[in-house]
Design a protein around this motif. Structure first.
Motif, PDB file in Angstrom:
ATOM      1  N   GLU A  74       0.839  -1.202   0.000  1.00  0.00           N
ATOM      2  CA  GLU A  74       0.000   0.000   0.000  1.00  0.00           C
ATOM      3  C   GLU A  74       0.867   1.242   0.000  1.00  0.00           C
ATOM      4  N   GLU A  75       0.320   2.313  -0.572  1.00  0.00           N
ATOM      5  CA  GLU A  75       1.042   3.583  -0.632  1.00  0.00           C
ATOM      6  C   GLU A  75       0.037   4.727  -0.508  1.00  0.00           C
ATOM      7  N   LEU A  76       0.409   5.750   0.246  1.00  0.00           N
ATOM      8  CA  LEU A  76      -0.396   6.958   0.365  1.00  0.00           C
ATOM      9  C   LEU A  76       0.497   8.118  -0.055  1.00  0.00           C
ATOM     10  N   SER A  77       0.063   8.870  -1.068  1.00  0.00           N
ATOM     11  CA  SER A  77       0.922   9.916  -1.606  1.00  0.00           C
ATOM     12  C   SER A  77       0.087  11.114  -2.058  1.00  0.00           C
ATOM     13  N   PRO A  78       0.626  12.331  -1.927  1.00  0.00           N
ATOM     14  CA  PRO A  78      -0.098  13.500  -2.444  1.00  0.00           C
ATOM     15  C   PRO A  78      -0.308  13.362  -3.954  1.00  0.00           C
ATOM     16  N   SER A  79      -1.477  13.747  -4.445  1.00  0.00           N
ATOM     17  CA  SER A  79      -1.819  13.545  -5.858  1.00  0.00           C
ATOM     18  C   SER A  79      -0.926  14.335  -6.809  1.00  0.00           C
ATOM     19  N   THR A  80      -0.300  15.404  -6.306  1.00  0.00           N
ATOM     20  CA  THR A  80       0.553  16.227  -7.172  1.00  0.00           C
ATOM     21  C   THR A  80       1.982  15.696  -7.259  1.00  0.00           C
ATOM     22  N   HIS A  81       2.339  14.737  -6.402  1.00  0.00           N
ATOM     23  CA  HIS A  81       3.694  14.204  -6.409  1.00  0.00           C
ATOM     24  C   HIS A  81       3.878  13.161  -7.498  1.00  0.00           C
ATOM     25  N   ASN A  82       5.126  13.009  -7.930  1.00  0.00           N
ATOM     26  CA  ASN A  82       5.443  11.990  -8.930  1.00  0.00           C
ATOM     27  C   ASN A  82       5.775  10.665  -8.251  1.00  0.00           C
ATOM     28  N   MET A  83       5.397   9.592  -8.928  1.00  0.00           N
ATOM     29  CA  MET A  83       5.804   8.253  -8.482  1.00  0.00           C
ATOM     30  C   MET A  83       6.444   7.559  -9.672  1.00  0.00           C
ATOM     31  N   ASP A  84       7.328   6.619  -9.374  1.00  0.00           N
ATOM     32  CA  ASP A  84       7.964   5.871 -10.458  1.00  0.00           C
ATOM     33  C   ASP A  84       7.014   4.816 -11.002  1.00  0.00           C
ATOM     34  N   VAL A  85       7.036   4.647 -12.314  1.00  0.00           N
ATOM     35  CA  VAL A  85       6.256   3.618 -12.991  1.00  0.00           C
ATOM     36  C   VAL A  85       7.262   2.718 -13.698  1.00  0.00           C
ATOM     37  N   PRO A  86       7.202   1.402 -13.462  1.00  0.00           N
ATOM     38  CA  PRO A  86       8.174   0.519 -14.097  1.00  0.00           C
ATOM     39  C   PRO A  86       7.885   0.337 -15.583  1.00  0.00           C
ATOM     40  N   ASN A  87       8.936   0.228 -16.385  1.00  0.00           N
ATOM     41  CA  ASN A  87       8.773  -0.143 -17.790  1.00  0.00           C
ATOM     42  C   ASN A  87       8.567  -1.651 -17.824  1.00  0.00           C
ATOM     43  N   VAL A  88       7.346  -2.060 -18.097  1.00  0.00           N
ATOM     44  CA  VAL A  88       7.016  -3.481 -18.091  1.00  0.00           C
ATOM     45  C   VAL A  88       6.873  -3.958 -19.530  1.00  0.00           C
ATOM     46  N   THR A  89       7.604  -5.010 -19.874  1.00  0.00           N
ATOM     47  CA  THR A  89       7.456  -5.587 -21.207  1.00  0.00           C
ATOM     48  C   THR A  89       6.903  -6.990 -21.073  1.00  0.00           C
ATOM     49  N   ARG A  90       6.090  -7.357 -22.042  1.00  0.00           N
ATOM     50  CA  ARG A  90       5.431  -8.658 -22.032  1.00  0.00           C
ATOM     51  C   ARG A  90       5.757  -9.324 -23.366  1.00  0.00           C
ATOM     52  N   ARG A  91       6.414 -10.501 -23.308  1.00  0.00           N
ATOM     53  CA  ARG A  91       6.789 -11.205 -24.533  1.00  0.00           C
ATOM     54  C   ARG A  91       6.312 -12.639 -24.490  1.00  0.00           C
ATOM     55  N   GLU A  92       6.012 -13.136 -25.658  1.00  0.00           N
ATOM     56  CA  GLU A  92       5.559 -14.516 -25.767  1.00  0.00           C
ATOM     57  C   GLU A  92       6.661 -15.349 -26.407  1.00  0.00           C
ATOM     58  N   TYR A  93       6.961 -16.486 -25.778  1.00  0.00           N
ATOM     59  CA  TYR A  93       7.988 -17.388 -26.279  1.00  0.00           C
ATOM     60  C   TYR A  93       7.380 -18.768 -26.496  1.00  0.00           C
ATOM     61  N   GLN A  94       7.995 -19.534 -27.380  1.00  0.00           N
ATOM     62  CA  GLN A  94       7.580 -20.917 -27.571  1.00  0.00           C
ATOM     63  C   GLN A  94       8.434 -21.781 -26.644  1.00  0.00           C
ATOM     64  N   LEU A  95       7.781 -22.676 -25.905  1.00  0.00           N
ATOM     65  CA  LEU A  95       8.492 -23.556 -24.986  1.00  0.00           C
ATOM     66  C   LEU A  95       9.126 -24.702 -25.767  1.00  0.00           C
ATOM     67  N   ILE A  96      10.428 -24.912 -25.544  1.00  0.00           N
ATOM     68  CA  ILE A  96      11.121 -26.025 -26.172  1.00  0.00           C
ATOM     69  C   ILE A  96      11.199 -27.189 -25.182  1.00  0.00           C
ATOM     70  N   ASN A  97      11.583 -26.875 -23.929  1.00  0.00           N
ATOM     71  CA  ASN A  97      11.781 -27.914 -22.932  1.00  0.00           C
ATOM     72  C   ASN A  97      11.781 -27.312 -21.530  1.00  0.00           C
ATOM     73  N   VAL A  98      11.573 -28.164 -20.513  1.00  0.00           N
ATOM     74  CA  VAL A  98      11.737 -27.758 -19.118  1.00  0.00           C
ATOM     75  C   VAL A  98      12.865 -28.617 -18.562  1.00  0.00           C
ATOM     76  N   GLU A  99      13.937 -27.963 -18.089  1.00  0.00           N
ATOM     77  CA  GLU A  99      15.084 -28.690 -17.584  1.00  0.00           C
ATOM     78  C   GLU A  99      15.536 -28.089 -16.260  1.00  0.00           C
ATOM     79  N   ASP A 100      15.627 -28.899 -15.223  1.00  0.00           N
ATOM     80  CA  ASP A 100      16.054 -28.451 -13.886  1.00  0.00           C
ATOM     81  C   ASP A 100      15.297 -27.207 -13.426  1.00  0.00           C
ATOM     82  N   ASP A 101      13.988 -27.202 -13.604  1.00  0.00           N
ATOM     83  CA  ASP A 101      13.128 -26.077 -13.211  1.00  0.00           C
ATOM     84  C   ASP A 101      13.418 -24.773 -13.954  1.00  0.00           C
ATOM     85  N   PHE A 102      14.103 -24.856 -15.094  1.00  0.00           N
ATOM     86  CA  PHE A 102      14.281 -23.690 -15.950  1.00  0.00           C
ATOM     87  C   PHE A 102      13.629 -23.962 -17.296  1.00  0.00           C
ATOM     88  N   LEU A 103      13.032 -22.923 -17.875  1.00  0.00           N
ATOM     89  CA  LEU A 103      12.341 -23.065 -19.148  1.00  0.00           C
ATOM     90  C   LEU A 103      13.319 -22.813 -20.292  1.00  0.00           C
TER      91      LEU A 103
END
Length: 158
Positions: A74-103
């Motif tokens: 949770e966050e409480l902040s004055p409406s006029t203040h700036n907050m950081d927004v993360p650059n979020v990227t979303r990509r789709e990959y084709q799964l080849i294999n699962v090995e030792d809990d890594f994709l």
């Protein structure tokens, strides 16, 4: 005193000039958008604004969920203040294999990578189940602030 020409300036950057976050005014943030709270990238699930008080600013109250750990913050902040927004990227990959809990994943250009961990819980179970059934699996990977996680999977087109 040495002149500017004698000085050797070096500006090295490993991130191709893109920042992991950018500032945005609190009042411009929206539900289902992203925000950084306690240095963690979060998705806003609830937002409310209080009226301006006797001395000043309207406050914005946000409830958000960490996109990697699922923790509620949770966050409480004055409406006029700036907050950081993360650059979020979303990509789709084709799964080849699962090995030792890594994709083992491949992107559209044929590049492969094996550094994304198989997620715990429901998504990880679905990825394993679909792969065991011999289906083509597409994995959706979310990246923000130097971290990556597989957030979803779906059956790929044959």
């Amino acid at each position: 005193m040495a002149s500017a020409e004698d000085q050797d300036y070096s500006f090295d950057s490993a991130d191709a000039g893109s920042s992991t976050t950018f500032p945005m005014q609190c009042s411009a943030l929206r539900k289902n958008g992203f925000v950084v709270i306690n240095k963690r990238p979060c998705k806003i699930v609830e937002m409310s604004t209080s009226k301006t008080g006797k001395h000043g600013h309207a406050k914005v109250h946000m409830v958000a969920i960490d996109i990697f750990t699922g923790k509620k913050l949770e966050e409480l902040s004055p409406s006029t203040h700036n907050m950081d927004v993360p650059n979020v990227t979303r990509r789709e990959y084709q799964l080849i294999n699962v090995e030792d809990d890594f994709l083992s994943l491949m992107d559209d250009s044929g590049e492969t990578r094996e550094d994304v961990k198989l997620p715990d819980g429901d998504v990880g179970d679905r990825i394993r189940k679909m792969q065991d059934e011999g289906k083509d699996v597409n994995v959706i990977v979310l990246k923000a602030m130097g971290e990556e996680v597989a957030i979803d999977c779906k059956e790929g087109a044959k």
